[in-house]
Design a protein around this motif. Structure first.
Motif, short mmCIF file in Angstrom:
data_model
loop_
_atom_site.label_atom_id
_atom_site.label_comp_id
_atom_site.label_asym_id
_atom_site.label_seq_id
_atom_site.Cartn_x
_atom_site.Cartn_y
_atom_site.Cartn_z
N GLY A 124 -32.09 14.22 36.39
CA GLY A 124 -30.76 14.72 36.69
C GLY A 124 -30.84 16.16 37.17
N ARG A 133 -27.63 7.92 42.84
CA ARG A 133 -28.60 7.67 41.78
C ARG A 133 -28.81 6.18 41.57
NH1 ARG A 133 -23.71 8.78 39.59
NH2 ARG A 133 -23.02 7.63 37.75
N LYS A 184 -22.80 17.13 31.30
CA LYS A 184 -21.94 16.24 32.07
C LYS A 184 -20.47 16.56 31.83
CE LYS A 184 -21.05 11.33 32.94
NZ LYS A 184 -21.41 9.95 32.58
#
Length: 467
Positions: A390, A444, A317
Motif C-alpha cells: 500500500g 489494486r 485508511k
C-alpha cells in the motif's frame, strides 16, 4: 437405425390453437450467475417444452456453469437457448444466495422420462443420438419398456455415426422424429445442437449428458435415499473417484466461489483476499523472523540509550490515525530536532527526507539501509492498521499539507511496501509518489500485490533509495 413399426400409427394430439404463440410454452426464470434458469414444476416444464417448438433446451449444473465460464462458445450457446433447466443442488444453492428458491430440480435423468411419457401420450416421437456404440439402442429398449406408446424412430451413436454431420442431420430429419435427445457430454452436445438447430426438422432438441448410459445400465444411479438427500454427486464421486474428483471437489468449490463473488462487489472480494494474504504473510513473518528481532533489539540497546521500538502517530485508511511500530533507528530526541532540519530535506514536497540525517544512530543506518527497521510494522499489518502492500503511511502534518488529489491515497490501507518503495523509495519526489499511490489505489489486485512483494526483496538487497 432403431425402429419400432408397431407404434408408427399413433396419432399426434395437436397443440391447442387458442394459446398465443408468445405466451404458450413460456416459463418464469431465476438468475443463476449469468444464466436465466427455468423456475417451474416438472409438469409445467414438460408442458412448456411440448407447447411450441424449442430448438435449444439445455440443462445447467455446477459443472456446466464452470465450463461456460471458460468456454465462450458454450456460454453463447446457453444464451441462445429457449430454456435452461436447473440440474443439481449447486444451482439451487446459487439461486438461494440471491434470495430465490427454485420450484424443482429438473435434472435430466428424472425429467426426460417424465417428458417422454407426456410426449407418448400426445403421440410425439423421439430420436436418440450419442454415447458409445450400442448404448443408444439399449437406452431406446429401456424407454420403450418403461413408457407405453412411446415411438423411438431411430438411434445413432456419438462416434462413427457423428463423424459426418450432414449425414447425421439428414438421417434425423428423414426419421420424422419430433424430439431429439443428444448425449455427447458437455459442451459438445450443446454446441452440436446450437450449430445445427435451424437445420433440424425436430421440434424439440435437448442435450441430455449421461442419460443414455444410465438407461442402458452402463452407469448405476445412486440409491433413491441418496438422490432424495441431494447427494447424487457424492455417489458418483465415490463410484468414479479418479474421473469425478476434479468435477465435484475442485469444481463445486469453484462454482460456489463464483456464485458468492457475483453477489459481492469485486472490490470487496479483492479486499477480503488482500486481508487474508496480509494475515498469513505477517503471521508467518513474525514467527520466522523472531530470532532476527532478538538480535536487532540487542544491537539497538548496545548502540544507544533508549527503547528498542519507536512508535509514531501515522494516518491510515480514510484518515484514521494509528500508532506505527518500527525498530528505533534514531536518537531518542529525534522528534524534537525534526523542525530544525526541515530546511535540509533532500526531497521535494511535504515529506521530509535527509540523506545525512544527524539524528540516525550507527545501528540505525544499517537498519535503514537494509529496511530492517520496518519489520515491526508486521504487527501493524496483523492489527489491521496496515497492509503488506500500500502507500507509505503518512504523518498527520504531511496529510494536513496535502493537495486535494493526494488525499485519494488514503482510500486504501498504508503498506509495508508498495509501488513507490520498489521504484526508488526516497529518490522518488513527492508528486511522483502521489501519482504512483493513486494509481495503485485505483488498480489494486492480488496479482499486483504479489508482484510488488516479490520486487521488494530485490530492492531490499540492493538498498536503492534507502536512507
Amino acid at each position: 437405425m432403431f425402429h419400432n413399426p408397431r407404434l408408427d400409427t399413433a396419432r399426434a394430439i395437436p397443440v391447442p390453437s387458442d394459446l398465443p404463440r408468445e405466451v404458450a410454452g413460456t416459463l418464469p426464470t431465476v438468475q443463476v450467475l449469468t444464466h436465466a434458469v427455468a423456475d417451474a414444476t416438472v409438469d409445467q416444464a414438460v408442458d412448456a417444452l411440448l407447447q411450441r417448438p424449442c430448438k435449444r433446451v439445455f440443462f445447467l449444473n455446477a459443472h456446466c456453469a464452470n465450463v461456460a465460464a471458460r468456454d465462450p462458445l458454450y456460454a453463447s450457446a446457453l444464451r441462445r437457448a429457449d430454456h435452461i433447466l436447473p440440474d443439481g443442488i449447486g444451482i439451487e444453492l446459487a439461486a438461494r444466495l440471491r434470495g430465490n428458491r427454485l420450484t424443482a430440480n429438473l435434472n435430466g435423468t428424472d425429467f426426460i422420462p417424465a417428458l417422454l411419457r407426456e410426449a407418448a401420450r400426445r403421440g410425439l416421437s423421439v430420436f436418440l443420438f450419442g454415447a458409445r456404440p450400442g448404448t443408444a439402442e439399449r437406452a431406446a429398449d429401456r424407454l420403450i419398456r418403461d413408457i407405453p406408446g412411446l415411438r423411438v424412430l431411430g438411434t445413432m451413436d456419438g462416434y462413427d455415426d457423428a463423424q459426418d454431420e450432414e449425414a447425421a442431420i439428414a438421417r434425423i430429419n428423414a426419421s420424422g422424429a419430433d424430439i431429439l435427445l443428444v448425449a455427447m457430454g458437455v459442451p459438445q452436445q450443446e454446441l452440436w445442437i446450437d450449430r445445427n438447430a435451424e437445420r433440424l426438422n425436430t421440434r424439440l432438441n435437448l442435450g441430455v449428458g449421461a442419460l443414455f448410459d444410465f438407461l442402458a445400465g452402463n452407469v448405476r444411479r445412486a440409491p433413491a435415499i441418496v438422490r432424495k438427500a441431494r447427494m447424487e454427486w457424492a455417489w458418483r464421486l465415490a463410484v468414479e473417484p479418479r474421473r469425478m474428483a476434479g468435477r465435484y471437489l475442485i469444481g463445486n468449490f469453484t462454482f460456489m466461489a463464483r456464485a458468492i463473488g457475483q453477489l459481492v462487489p469485486r472490490s470487496r472480494v479483492t479486499d477480503l483476499v488482500k486481508r487474508t494474504l496480509d494475515i498469513a504473510l505477517a503471521g508467518a513473518g513474525l514467527m520466522a523472523l523472531s530470532p532476527l528481532f532478538a538480535l536487532i533489539a540487542l544491537a539497538i540497546r548496545l548502540d544507544s540509550p533508549g527503547p528498542v521500538f519507536f512508535t509514531q502517530r501515522r494516518v491510515g485508511k480514510n484518515g484514521c490515525a494509528f500508532r506505527m511500530y518500527k525498530f528505533r533507528s534514531m536518537h531518542v530526541d529525534a522528534e524534537a530536532r525534526r523542525a530544525q532540519l526541515l530546511d535540509n530535506s533532500d526531497r521535494e514536497g511535504v515529506c521530509f527526507k535527509a540523506r545525512n540525517d544527524p539524528r540516525v544512530t550507527r545501528v540505525g543506518r544499517i537498519l535503514r539501509r537494509t529496511s530492517l527497521d520496518e519489520l515491526p510494522q508486521l504487527i501493524n499489518v496483523l492489527l489491521g492498521h496496515m497492509s503488506m502492500v500500500g502507500p507509505r503511511p503518512a504523518l498527520p502534518e504531511e496529510v494536513a499539507a496535502y493537495p486535494a488529489r493526494a488525499l485519494e491515497r488514503l482510500s486504501v490501507r498504508p503498506g509495508l511496501t508498495g509501488l513507490w518503495q520498489v521504484s526508488g523509495r526516497a529518490d522518488i519526489g513527492f508528486d511522483k509518489m502521489i501519482d504512483m499511490d493513486v494509481a495503485y489505489a485505483n488498480s489494486r489486485s492480488t496479482l499486483l500485490d504479489l508482484l510488488l512483494i516479490a520486487m521488494t526483496f530485490r530492492v531490499v538487497l540492493t538498498g536503492h533509495g534507502a536512507y
